[in-house]
Design a protein around this motif. Structure first.
Motif, mmCIF file in Angstrom:
data_model
loop_
_atom_site.group_PDB
_atom_site.id
_atom_site.type_symbol
_atom_site.label_atom_id
_atom_site.label_comp_id
_atom_site.label_asym_id
_atom_site.label_seq_id
_atom_site.Cartn_x
_atom_site.Cartn_y
_atom_site.Cartn_z
ATOM 1 N N GLY A 53 0.808 -1.214 0.000
ATOM 2 C CA GLY A 53 0.000 0.000 0.000
ATOM 3 C C GLY A 53 0.840 1.263 0.000
ATOM 4 O O GLY A 53 0.560 2.214 -0.744
ATOM 5 N N GLY A 54 1.885 1.282 0.830
ATOM 6 C CA GLY A 54 2.758 2.449 0.888
ATOM 7 C C GLY A 54 3.515 2.669 -0.408
ATOM 8 O O GLY A 54 3.757 3.810 -0.815
ATOM 9 N N THR A 55 3.902 1.564 -1.063
ATOM 10 C CA THR A 55 4.594 1.679 -2.349
ATOM 11 C C THR A 55 3.680 2.306 -3.398
ATOM 12 O O THR A 55 4.084 3.213 -4.137
ATOM 13 N N ARG A 57 1.111 4.221 -2.839
ATOM 14 C CA ARG A 57 0.933 5.635 -2.459
ATOM 15 C C ARG A 57 2.095 6.485 -2.955
ATOM 16 O O ARG A 57 1.892 7.548 -3.570
ATOM 17 N N ASP A 58 3.308 6.029 -2.698
ATOM 18 C CA ASP A 58 4.486 6.809 -3.073
ATOM 19 C C ASP A 58 4.625 6.936 -4.584
ATOM 20 O O ASP A 58 5.063 7.976 -5.089
ATOM 21 N N VAL A 59 4.240 5.895 -5.320
ATOM 22 C CA VAL A 59 4.261 5.975 -6.788
ATOM 23 C C VAL A 59 3.286 7.045 -7.258
ATOM 24 O O VAL A 59 3.607 7.865 -8.125
ATOM 25 N N PHE A 60 2.088 7.066 -6.682
ATOM 26 C CA PHE A 60 1.097 8.089 -7.046
ATOM 27 C C PHE A 60 1.592 9.493 -6.695
ATOM 28 O O PHE A 60 1.311 10.463 -7.421
ATOM 29 N N LEU A 61 2.306 9.612 -5.582
ATOM 30 C CA LEU A 61 2.791 10.917 -5.145
ATOM 31 C C LEU A 61 4.078 11.328 -5.842
ATOM 32 O O LEU A 61 4.567 12.445 -5.664
ATOM 33 N N GLY A 62 4.645 10.425 -6.628
ATOM 34 C CA GLY A 62 5.847 10.742 -7.398
ATOM 35 C C GLY A 62 7.117 10.791 -6.579
ATOM 36 O O GLY A 62 8.040 11.556 -6.891
ATOM 37 N N ILE A 63 7.204 9.960 -5.529
ATOM 38 C CA ILE A 63 8.413 9.912 -4.694
ATOM 39 C C ILE A 63 8.929 8.477 -4.615
ATOM 40 O O ILE A 63 8.221 7.533 -4.978
ATOM 41 N N ASN A 64 10.153 8.333 -4.149
ATOM 42 C CA ASN A 64 10.732 6.995 -4.021
ATOM 43 C C ASN A 64 9.976 6.192 -2.964
ATOM 44 O O ASN A 64 9.662 6.721 -1.899
ATOM 45 N N PRO A 65 9.666 4.923 -3.231
ATOM 46 C CA PRO A 65 8.962 4.095 -2.239
ATOM 47 C C PRO A 65 9.685 4.100 -0.898
ATOM 48 O O PRO A 65 10.912 3.975 -0.823
ATOM 49 N N PHE A 66 8.911 4.242 0.153
ATOM 50 C CA PHE A 66 9.445 4.454 1.499
ATOM 51 C C PHE A 66 10.418 3.380 1.954
ATOM 52 O O PHE A 66 11.431 3.654 2.593
ATOM 53 N N TRP A 67 10.142 2.113 1.619
ATOM 54 C CA TRP A 67 10.965 1.023 2.137
ATOM 55 C C TRP A 67 12.327 0.934 1.455
ATOM 56 O O TRP A 67 13.225 0.248 1.959
ATOM 57 N N MET A 68 12.494 1.638 0.327
ATOM 58 C CA MET A 68 13.784 1.646 -0.354
ATOM 59 C C MET A 68 14.736 2.678 0.225
ATOM 60 O O MET A 68 15.919 2.693 -0.114
ATOM 61 N N LEU A 69 14.234 3.535 1.087
ATOM 62 C CA LEU A 69 15.036 4.619 1.637
ATOM 63 C C LEU A 69 15.566 4.322 3.036
ATOM 64 O O LEU A 69 16.406 5.057 3.547
ATOM 65 N N ASN A 70 15.054 3.256 3.658
ATOM 66 C CA ASN A 70 15.453 2.928 5.024
ATOM 67 C C ASN A 70 15.359 1.420 5.238
ATOM 68 O O ASN A 70 14.279 0.841 5.046
#
Length: 209
Positions: A53-55, A57-70
């Motif tokens: 779900g978060g991935t 969301r982040d794709v729709f918002l145009g940002i890097n998926p959250f789990w790839m950053l931490n």
């Protein structure tokens, strides 16, 4: 002062997201265990449930998926596997445990999705949609991968609970309530709606030919 507050809130949101990740991973692994998946298969389902779900969301918002950053998100999903293995007797055999972890994961992810969307400057109606996607789409992917009709597409009150929580989040904000109050009220409402929907078989009418 404002910068310090934002740092604190970011830390709080991070904690919420980690907890939600663990809860959702457990719900996915637990369901996969019922289906007799092996450890790797069960973990894969838990991982997809937790980040799906978060991935989106982040794709729709145009940002890097959250789990790839931490890396802590991936670590959180790994931690869920021994929890299910160690407490299999209680988590797998008791039917209600799935709904408990699913409800808490759903509620916390709705909170996180709404907060992140608002922090990016989007209006509240977009935040409610993103919160609903964050909370529900991981469960959709989980159910698809284990060959079940997703809960969100059944008559059960699921995505509607996310939307209701988002509306409460918005109304408290309009009334001048603090962010922590908004998030708490949103999460509590989502959890209660899910619990009562399961307990009392609340549902919408099914479509017929």
């Amino acid at each position: 002062m404002i910068r310090e507050l934002m740092v604190d809130m970011d830390g709080f949101e991070f904690a919420l997201e980690i907890i939600a990740t663990v809860f959702y991973a457990i719900s996915g692994i637990r369901l996969a265990a019922v289906k007799k998946f092996d450890w790797f298969g069960a973990y894969s389902i838990g991982f997809i449930t937790a980040i799906g779900g978060g991935t989106m969301r982040d794709v729709f918002l145009g940002i890097n998926p959250f789990w790839m950053l931490n890396p802590w998100y991936a670590i959180a999903t790994v931690a869920a596997l021994p929890i299910v293995i160690g407490f299999r007797k209680y988590l797998v055999r008791l039917e209600g445990t799935f709904y408990i972890f699913d409800a808490f994961g759903l509620a916390l992810f709705v909170d996180v999705g709404i907060y992140k969307t608002l922090m990016m400057g989007y209006p509240m109606w977009v935040a409610i949609i993103m919160g609903t996607i964050t909370g529900s789409m991981g469960g959709v992917l989980r159910d698809i991968f284990i060959n079940e009709v997703p809960l969100v597409f059944r008559r059960e009150i699921y995505a509607t609970a996310c939307i209701a929580g988002g509306v409460v989040y918005w109304l408290i904000g309009l009334a001048g309530g603090a962010s922590i109050v908004q998030q708490t009220a949103c999460a509590v409402l989502v959890i209660l709606l899910r619990f009562f929907a399961v307990k009392h078989n609340w549902s919408f009418p099914a479509m017929h030919n």
